[in-house]
Design an enzyme around this catalytic site. Sequence first.
Site, short mmCIF file in Angstrom:
data_model
loop_
_atom_site.label_atom_id
_atom_site.label_comp_id
_atom_site.label_asym_id
_atom_site.label_seq_id
_atom_site.Cartn_x
_atom_site.Cartn_y
_atom_site.Cartn_z
N GLY A 1 77.11 26.89 31.85
CA GLY A 1 77.21 27.23 30.45
C GLY A 1 75.94 26.66 29.80
CB SER B 1 74.36 32.16 26.89
OG SER B 1 73.44 32.45 28.07
CB SER C 1 79.82 34.88 35.06
OG SER C 1 78.79 35.71 34.48
CD GLU D 1 70.36 30.89 36.67
OE1 GLU D 1 69.91 29.79 36.14
OE2 GLU D 1 70.63 31.74 35.83
C1 LIG Z 1 76.58 40.09 33.32
C2 LIG Z 1 76.15 38.74 32.61
C3 LIG Z 1 76.45 37.74 32.98
C4 LIG Z 1 75.97 36.36 32.14
N1 LIG Z 1 76.64 35.07 32.72
C5 LIG Z 1 76.17 33.95 32.20
C6 LIG Z 1 76.73 32.83 32.36
O1 LIG Z 1 77.49 32.72 33.43
N2 LIG Z 1 76.37 31.83 31.74
C7 LIG Z 1 75.29 31.94 30.61
O2 LIG Z 1 75.10 30.87 30.32
N3 LIG Z 1 74.78 33.11 30.53
C8 LIG Z 1 75.32 34.38 30.97
N4 LIG Z 1 74.79 35.38 30.68
C9 LIG Z 1 73.76 35.51 29.60
C10 LIG Z 1 72.53 35.46 29.99
O3 LIG Z 1 71.82 34.54 30.46
C11 LIG Z 1 71.72 36.20 28.56
O4 LIG Z 1 71.85 37.53 28.28
C12 LIG Z 1 70.12 36.02 28.53
O5 LIG Z 1 69.78 34.66 28.46
C13 LIG Z 1 69.71 36.69 27.32
O6 LIG Z 1 70.09 36.18 26.01
P1 LIG Z 1 70.78 37.24 25.14
O7 LIG Z 1 71.67 38.12 25.82
O8 LIG Z 1 71.33 36.68 24.06
O9 LIG Z 1 69.65 38.23 24.70
P2 LIG Z 1 68.49 37.80 23.45
O10 LIG Z 1 68.01 36.49 23.87
O11 LIG Z 1 68.97 37.85 21.97
O12 LIG Z 1 67.52 38.94 23.81
C14 LIG Z 1 67.63 40.28 23.37
C15 LIG Z 1 66.32 40.98 23.73
O13 LIG Z 1 65.19 40.67 23.12
C16 LIG Z 1 64.12 40.12 24.11
N5 LIG Z 1 63.74 38.86 23.95
C17 LIG Z 1 64.17 37.76 23.27
N6 LIG Z 1 63.23 36.77 23.23
C18 LIG Z 1 62.08 37.20 23.37
C19 LIG Z 1 60.63 36.74 23.30
N7 LIG Z 1 60.42 35.58 23.16
N8 LIG Z 1 59.94 37.83 23.42
C20 LIG Z 1 60.10 38.95 24.02
N9 LIG Z 1 61.28 39.46 24.24
C21 LIG Z 1 62.31 38.49 23.73
C22 LIG Z 1 65.03 39.76 25.23
O14 LIG Z 1 64.38 39.97 26.30
C23 LIG Z 1 66.03 41.10 25.20
O15 LIG Z 1 65.52 42.15 25.68
C24 LIG Z 1 75.16 36.64 31.31
C25 LIG Z 1 74.68 37.84 30.86
C26 LIG Z 1 75.03 38.78 31.46
C27 LIG Z 1 74.48 40.27 31.12
#
Ligand SMILES: Cc1cc2nc3c(=O)[nH]c(=O)nc-3n(C[C@H](O)[C@H](O)[C@H](O)COP(=O)(O)OP(=O)(O)OC[C@H]3O[C@@H](n4cnc5c(N)ncnc54)[C@H](O)[C@@H]3O)c2cc1C
Lengths: 376, 344
Positions: A129, A131, A163, A247
Amino acid sequence: MFQGMNFAPAQLPPELARVREEVRDFLNQEKDWVPNSDFNAGACPDFSKRFAAKGWIGMTWPKAYGGGERSFLERYVVTEELLAAGAPVGCHWIADRQSGPLLLRFGTEAQKAQFLPEIAAGNHFYSIGMSEPDTGSDLASIRTSAVAVEGGWKLNGSKIWTSNAHLNHYLVALVRTSPPSEQRHAGMSQFIVPLQAEGVTIRGIENLAGEQDFNQIFFDDVFIPDDHVVGEPGNGWAQVMSELAYERSGPERFLSAFRVLVEFGKSIAPNPTEAQTRLYGQMVAHLVVLRRMSISIASLLEAGEMPDNEAALIKDLGNNYERWVPEMIRLQQPDEVSEGFAQALNDCVLHAPSFTLRGGTREILRGMIARGLGLR
Amino acid sequence: MNEQQQLMASVTRRILSDHCSTELLDQAEQGQYPEALWTLLEEQGLTTLGGFEALGGGGGDFCDVLVVLREAGRYALPLPLAETLLGVSVLSALGVALSDGPLVMASGQFSLDADQRLVGRGARIRFGRDAKTLLVVAERDDQTVLCPVLASQVEIEPGVNLAGEPSDAVVIDQKIETSNQIVLSGEGLQAIEMRGAAMRSVMMAGALEEALSLTVGYALERSQFGKPIAKFQAVQQQLAVFATQVAASTRAAETLMVTQPLNLMDVAIAKARIGEAAGLSAEIAHQVHGAIGYTKDHRLNHLTRRLWSWRDEFGHEGYWQEHLGRELLADTKTELWQQITAMG
Ligand SMILES: Cc1cc2nc3c(=O)[nH]c(=O)nc-3n(C[C@H](O)[C@H](O)[C@H](O)COP(=O)(O)OP(=O)(O)OC[C@H]3O[C@@H](n4cnc5c(N)ncnc54)[C@H](O)[C@@H]3O)c2cc1C
């Protein structure tokens, strides 16, 4: 040379061939799945339970907590065999990989005694937990928070992309336990949240492939007893960072597309063109090197080190490989392919976008690598 | 790497960092052979490394040779050290006393006729002009033989590779004593190619590590828009990709440095993987260096031009990928995963 680039050659000790054979035998008997090497692709509680009965969950942990006191390299062998066979590992994967080790490192004696044996027995499955709707890469910006109440904490907020929360028993949640301050990383704690607790609502989210594997979770005045706080209240950030090496460094970071490669090999083997042969050799060369790098990290973990930067590096390299493999195979596939091949390839194309997001995005990983290079 | 190898690496490094200045590299490219440095390497026993002592070699094994050659790659050593050590390993494996170095292998269109005359021409012989002894690979009836030939008795048509290293044609027409015709087996020939490819692999790995250091250093030094370019995220992300390529190359190379005996699959993997990394990394190194890195004066080009040459020598990526793919696909009884885990 630079920080985070220590991949000194490490060998899997020859005696591990035995456990590898045992796992292979077990998987051959079990096999009733459509193989998919993406660790997120299949989840089957019964399979995880039978797997646990072999002593293969929590295998590095102390025996006192249901573990096997075996080495990280041995665990490495077991996990890679699971993925290569495309087994449905989704239920136990997270608890075995990081929730258990987290509790082992920071949990109280009572927590270890209560939670670890259940994980090792394949009874309890865990979700991560971290995100939230407004928090992705910038993990320190979380808003889910808890206030102290008599005997524990009252939790409110929401986690997302969790997930398998709909299948699992517990969530290790990073939450704010004091208001944000100048020090962004202070005031966070990790809670063990029973997913059946009162006030917890889990809503499934369909991914683009049409499956429900992740969820949004809502917390509405959920009571968390004090003995479900992991480690010290306020130490959440340091603790969550310590999970990253586990991880990010394992074989799930480069094997997600492995079944596509296998199908491709089978389909071209009778009569390969030069271009197909080259591509096959190229993809295997990458894979062997990635695997060797991952084994190098496993032996650092075995030595008690926390190779966070190495883990970020191999995850980036491995994830890009996983995304590249289906793209290249698509262009070199024979005109006629089997059902199995078509399905593996389609599955992989649909899930590939997640490879470079989950567990830390490509850009965030590269930021860490850059820090290791001394650039920031 | 074991302790002795680490020691050997650091000794080599010290010598080369003291001597392989950009100036020396430039002079070598203009045709001034750095004789003094060769003598120094000889005195340190580095030019006979990996050869049996009873045959005049310096002892040590092929892993040690690779450890030293990574350093040669790192410093872009403009001398036929790899060529010589390849010759040493070949002669040693054949049980033949070492000839005077520098030794250079020469293959091409060479044959021995019934009168024991060695006739023919070989092109792109690296450091051909600097050799004291050429080890010529020639066809004799249906056999392949190795003939040590004094370089002073052959004709050289000078050329250079991309890196400006000597890459000469050698023309030979002379009588060879039968005692100087050493039969090579098919395996022996393959071992030469394999060792050569292993050498280029570790040299590329060394050059890649050095190119990354240079490039990171430059990014921290060079300022634009009021700050070091290292502070721009676009630059950081490029360098991170560079680092992943270098880490993979180092890992692939170090497998060769710790595995005895060398095996063809590991070499194929290393040459294919590192060759790929070389192209990608050189591109980033130049992008980050801007125009200054595109000049002949800058040290970077001594590394990148070697990377571009070495990735093609002893089989380019496509060659080794194909080799690997063919071997794996031919064995239809063993599943891919078993093949991979068997490689360790
Ligand atoms: C299939 C799947 C399973 C998942 N399972 C879990 C889970 O079980 N538990 C959990 O907690 N999370 C989970 N996640 C979430 C995952 O950890 C996040 O998707 C990830 O941390 C990115 O966050 P976001 O999707 O909000 O993208 P954002 O952080 O909003 O980013 C969007 C884009 O902006 C870019 N970006 C953001 N900040 C910067 C920066 N400082 N510099 C350059 N580029 C940047 C990112 O690289 C990305 O390309 C899962 C995600 C997926 C896809």
